[in-house]
Motif scaffolding. Structure first.
Motif, PDB file in Angstrom:
ATOM      1  N   PHE A  22     -41.325   5.932 -58.648  1.00 32.25           N
ATOM      2  CA  PHE A  22     -41.677   4.943 -59.678  1.00 32.25           C
ATOM      3  C   PHE A  22     -43.049   5.261 -60.254  1.00 32.25           C
ATOM      4  O   PHE A  22     -43.242   5.234 -61.472  1.00 32.25           O
ATOM      5  N   LEU A  23     -44.016   5.577 -59.383  1.00 35.28           N
ATOM      6  CA  LEU A  23     -45.360   5.898 -59.865  1.00 35.28           C
ATOM      7  C   LEU A  23     -45.346   7.135 -60.752  1.00 35.28           C
ATOM      8  O   LEU A  23     -46.076   7.210 -61.748  1.00 35.28           O
ATOM      9  N   LEU A  24     -44.501   8.100 -60.401  1.00 30.61           N
ATOM     10  CA  LEU A  24     -44.355   9.308 -61.217  1.00 30.61           C
ATOM     11  C   LEU A  24     -43.741   8.969 -62.578  1.00 30.61           C
ATOM     12  O   LEU A  24     -44.130   9.520 -63.611  1.00 30.61           O
ATOM     13  N   ALA A  25     -42.791   8.047 -62.589  1.00 30.26           N
ATOM     14  CA  ALA A  25     -42.085   7.698 -63.827  1.00 30.26           C
ATOM     15  C   ALA A  25     -42.832   6.671 -64.664  1.00 30.26           C
ATOM     16  O   ALA A  25     -42.527   6.509 -65.852  1.00 30.26           O
ATOM     17  N   GLN A  26     -43.806   5.998 -64.084  1.00 32.86           N
ATOM     18  CA  GLN A  26     -44.465   4.878 -64.783  1.00 32.86           C
ATOM     19  C   GLN A  26     -45.037   5.258 -66.148  1.00 32.86           C
ATOM     20  O   GLN A  26     -44.823   4.525 -67.122  1.00 32.86           O
ATOM     21  N   PRO A  27     -45.731   6.380 -66.298  1.00 26.43           N
ATOM     22  CA  PRO A  27     -46.232   6.714 -67.643  1.00 26.43           C
ATOM     23  C   PRO A  27     -45.098   6.883 -68.665  1.00 26.43           C
ATOM     24  O   PRO A  27     -45.245   6.515 -69.827  1.00 26.43           O
ATOM     25  N   TYR A  28     -43.986   7.414 -68.207  1.00 31.40           N
ATOM     26  CA  TYR A  28     -42.845   7.601 -69.105  1.00 31.40           C
ATOM     27  C   TYR A  28     -42.177   6.258 -69.415  1.00 31.40           C
ATOM     28  O   TYR A  28     -41.661   6.050 -70.508  1.00 31.40           O
ATOM     29  N   LEU A  29     -42.166   5.357 -68.429  1.00 30.36           N
ATOM     30  CA  LEU A  29     -41.571   4.033 -68.647  1.00 30.36           C
ATOM     31  C   LEU A  29     -42.357   3.253 -69.699  1.00 30.36           C
ATOM     32  O   LEU A  29     -41.787   2.491 -70.471  1.00 30.36           O
ATOM     33  N   ASP A  30     -43.672   3.469 -69.732  1.00 30.18           N
ATOM     34  CA  ASP A  30     -44.498   2.784 -70.724  1.00 30.18           C
ATOM     35  C   ASP A  30     -44.188   3.280 -72.137  1.00 30.18           C
ATOM     36  O   ASP A  30     -44.446   2.567 -73.110  1.00 30.18           O
ATOM     37  N   SER A  31     -43.634   4.486 -72.251  1.00 28.49           N
ATOM     38  CA  SER A  31     -43.346   5.032 -73.575  1.00 28.49           C
ATOM     39  C   SER A  31     -41.891   4.846 -74.001  1.00 28.49           C
ATOM     40  O   SER A  31     -41.459   5.463 -74.972  1.00 28.49           O
ATOM     41  N   LEU A  32     -41.147   4.009 -73.284  1.00 31.72           N
ATOM     42  CA  LEU A  32     -39.758   3.750 -73.683  1.00 31.72           C
ATOM     43  C   LEU A  32     -39.728   3.130 -75.071  1.00 31.72           C
ATOM     44  O   LEU A  32     -40.620   2.359 -75.432  1.00 31.72           O
ATOM     45  N   PRO A  33     -38.685   3.424 -75.844  1.00 34.38           N
ATOM     46  CA  PRO A  33     -38.614   2.864 -77.198  1.00 34.38           C
ATOM     47  C   PRO A  33     -38.534   1.336 -77.173  1.00 34.38           C
ATOM     48  O   PRO A  33     -38.016   0.737 -76.233  1.00 34.38           O
ATOM     49  N   VAL A  34     -39.011   0.721 -78.214  1.00 28.37           N
ATOM     50  CA  VAL A  34     -39.043  -0.732 -78.321  1.00 28.37           C
ATOM     51  C   VAL A  34     -37.628  -1.294 -78.437  1.00 28.37           C
ATOM     52  O   VAL A  34     -37.377  -2.446 -78.083  1.00 28.37           O
ATOM     53  N   GLU A  35     -36.669  -0.484 -78.874  1.00 31.68           N
ATOM     54  CA  GLU A  35     -35.293  -0.947 -79.023  1.00 31.68           C
ATOM     55  C   GLU A  35     -34.665  -1.374 -77.701  1.00 31.68           C
ATOM     56  O   GLU A  35     -33.686  -2.095 -77.669  1.00 31.68           O
TER      57      GLU A  35
ATOM     58  N   ARG B   5     -40.829  -1.438 -65.839  1.00 25.09           N
ATOM     59  CA  ARG B   5     -42.248  -1.099 -65.772  1.00 25.09           C
ATOM     60  C   ARG B   5     -43.010  -1.909 -64.741  1.00 25.09           C
ATOM     61  O   ARG B   5     -44.176  -1.644 -64.489  1.00 25.09           O
ATOM     62  N   SER B   6     -42.377  -2.880 -64.100  1.00 25.71           N
ATOM     63  CA  SER B   6     -43.064  -3.808 -63.195  1.00 25.71           C
ATOM     64  C   SER B   6     -43.201  -3.239 -61.783  1.00 25.71           C
ATOM     65  O   SER B   6     -42.203  -3.078 -61.075  1.00 25.71           O
ATOM     66  N   PRO B   7     -44.435  -2.980 -61.333  1.00 21.71           N
ATOM     67  CA  PRO B   7     -44.617  -2.511 -59.949  1.00 21.71           C
ATOM     68  C   PRO B   7     -44.055  -3.482 -58.904  1.00 21.71           C
ATOM     69  O   PRO B   7     -43.461  -3.024 -57.919  1.00 21.71           O
ATOM     70  N   PRO B   8     -44.206  -4.814 -59.068  1.00 19.34           N
ATOM     71  CA  PRO B   8     -43.637  -5.704 -58.040  1.00 19.34           C
ATOM     72  C   PRO B   8     -42.118  -5.557 -57.899  1.00 19.34           C
ATOM     73  O   PRO B   8     -41.590  -5.626 -56.784  1.00 19.34           O
ATOM     74  N   VAL B   9     -41.403  -5.344 -58.999  1.00 20.09           N
ATOM     75  CA  VAL B   9     -39.951  -5.170 -58.933  1.00 20.09           C
ATOM     76  C   VAL B   9     -39.621  -3.930 -58.104  1.00 20.09           C
ATOM     77  O   VAL B   9     -38.751  -3.960 -57.231  1.00 20.09           O
TER      78      VAL B   9
ATOM     79  N   ASP C 284     -34.037  -3.442 -74.468  1.00 17.08           N
ATOM     80  CA  ASP C 284     -34.178  -4.878 -74.189  1.00 17.08           C
ATOM     81  C   ASP C 284     -35.537  -5.144 -73.535  1.00 17.08           C
ATOM     82  O   ASP C 284     -35.906  -4.489 -72.562  1.00 17.08           O
ATOM     83  N   ALA C 285     -36.260  -6.112 -74.053  1.00 16.40           N
ATOM     84  CA  ALA C 285     -37.630  -6.383 -73.606  1.00 16.40           C
ATOM     85  C   ALA C 285     -37.683  -6.758 -72.129  1.00 16.40           C
ATOM     86  O   ALA C 285     -38.554  -6.290 -71.386  1.00 16.40           O
ATOM     87  N   THR C 286     -36.748  -7.588 -71.673  1.00 11.48           N
ATOM     88  CA  THR C 286     -36.741  -7.999 -70.271  1.00 11.48           C
ATOM     89  C   THR C 286     -36.447  -6.809 -69.369  1.00 11.48           C
ATOM     90  O   THR C 286     -37.109  -6.612 -68.339  1.00 11.48           O
ATOM     91  N   PHE C 287     -35.460  -6.012 -69.771  1.00 18.48           N
ATOM     92  CA  PHE C 287     -35.109  -4.818 -69.004  1.00 18.48           C
ATOM     93  C   PHE C 287     -36.291  -3.855 -68.952  1.00 18.48           C
ATOM     94  O   PHE C 287     -36.620  -3.307 -67.900  1.00 18.48           O
ATOM     95  N   ARG C 288     -36.949  -3.675 -70.076  1.00 21.33           N
ATOM     96  CA  ARG C 288     -38.111  -2.773 -70.155  1.00 21.33           C
ATOM     97  C   ARG C 288     -39.234  -3.281 -69.255  1.00 21.33           C
ATOM     98  O   ARG C 288     -39.875  -2.499 -68.534  1.00 21.33           O
TER      99      ARG C 288
END
Length: 185
Positions: free
Chosen positions: A70-83, A93-97, A85-89
């Motif tokens: 997750f930590l490795l993917a986190q920078p890429y998760l922040d760059s996901l397209p806005v299209e 990106r949520s470390p607690p999840v 779903d906001a909740t899914f996004r």
């Protein structure tokens, strides 16, 4: 075998590392889905070795490797397209999840370890019972009737005696000993 299973815990993270630079969204491409589900499968498979500490270690290693992915993917998760779903996004990106998912892996390791211990005890119990039945059959099978043998096996009385009032008849035929000494078998 233990080192092999602990190595299997690293495979999904290795997959994420391998694809971090090759996929459009890097490690985020595979941060959810079948690749990360492999951790659960490895933990369950470790239970088939009936080794409680191994299952627990697999759970801990999987959790650590999952969270590292997750930590490795986190920078890429922040760059996901806005299209997306906001909740899914936000969940992606949520470390607690992801921390909760890692804790689930640890919990699964402890559960599988407990189940492995229980299964090991049951298998040992069945093996011991079969061994006892075999010993009873070989010891008593040629000297007692099948009914007595089955009673011993069913009642688990082992070699414990039983008091009963019985009548015994001893009989001898006149001249039989002399006859049997001189006759053919």
């Amino acid at each position: 075998a233990k080192a092999l299973f602990l190595g299997f815990c690293f495979i999904p993270l290795a997959f994420l590392i391998l694809h971090a630079g090759t996929m459009p969204f890097g490690a985020a491409t595979f941060s959810t889905g079948p690749i990360t589900s492999t951790y659960f499968i490895v933990i369950v498979l470790s239970g088939f070795l009936f080794d409680k500490p191994l299952a627990r270690l697999c759970g801990v290693f999987s959790a650590v490797f999952y969270f590292a992915g997750f930590l490795l993917a986190q920078p890429y998760l922040d760059s996901l397209p806005v299209e997306v779903d906001a909740t899914f996004r936000d969940d992606l990106r949520s470390p607690p999840v992801h921390f909760i998912k890692a804790l689930l892996l640890v919990g699964e390791g402890f559960i599988i370890g407990g189940l492995a211990t229980t299964a090991r005890k049951l298998i040992a119990k069945v093996r011991d019972e079969e061994r006892e039945k075999s010993q009873i059959n070989s010891l008593f099978g040629q000297y007692v009737s099948p009914e007595v043998r089955e009673k011993v096996i069913a009642g688990r009385t082992g070699l414990v005696g039983e008091r009963k009032v019985v009548a015994v008849l001893f009989s001898d035929l006149r001249g039989f000993t002399t006859f049997s000494e001189s006759a053919q078998p």
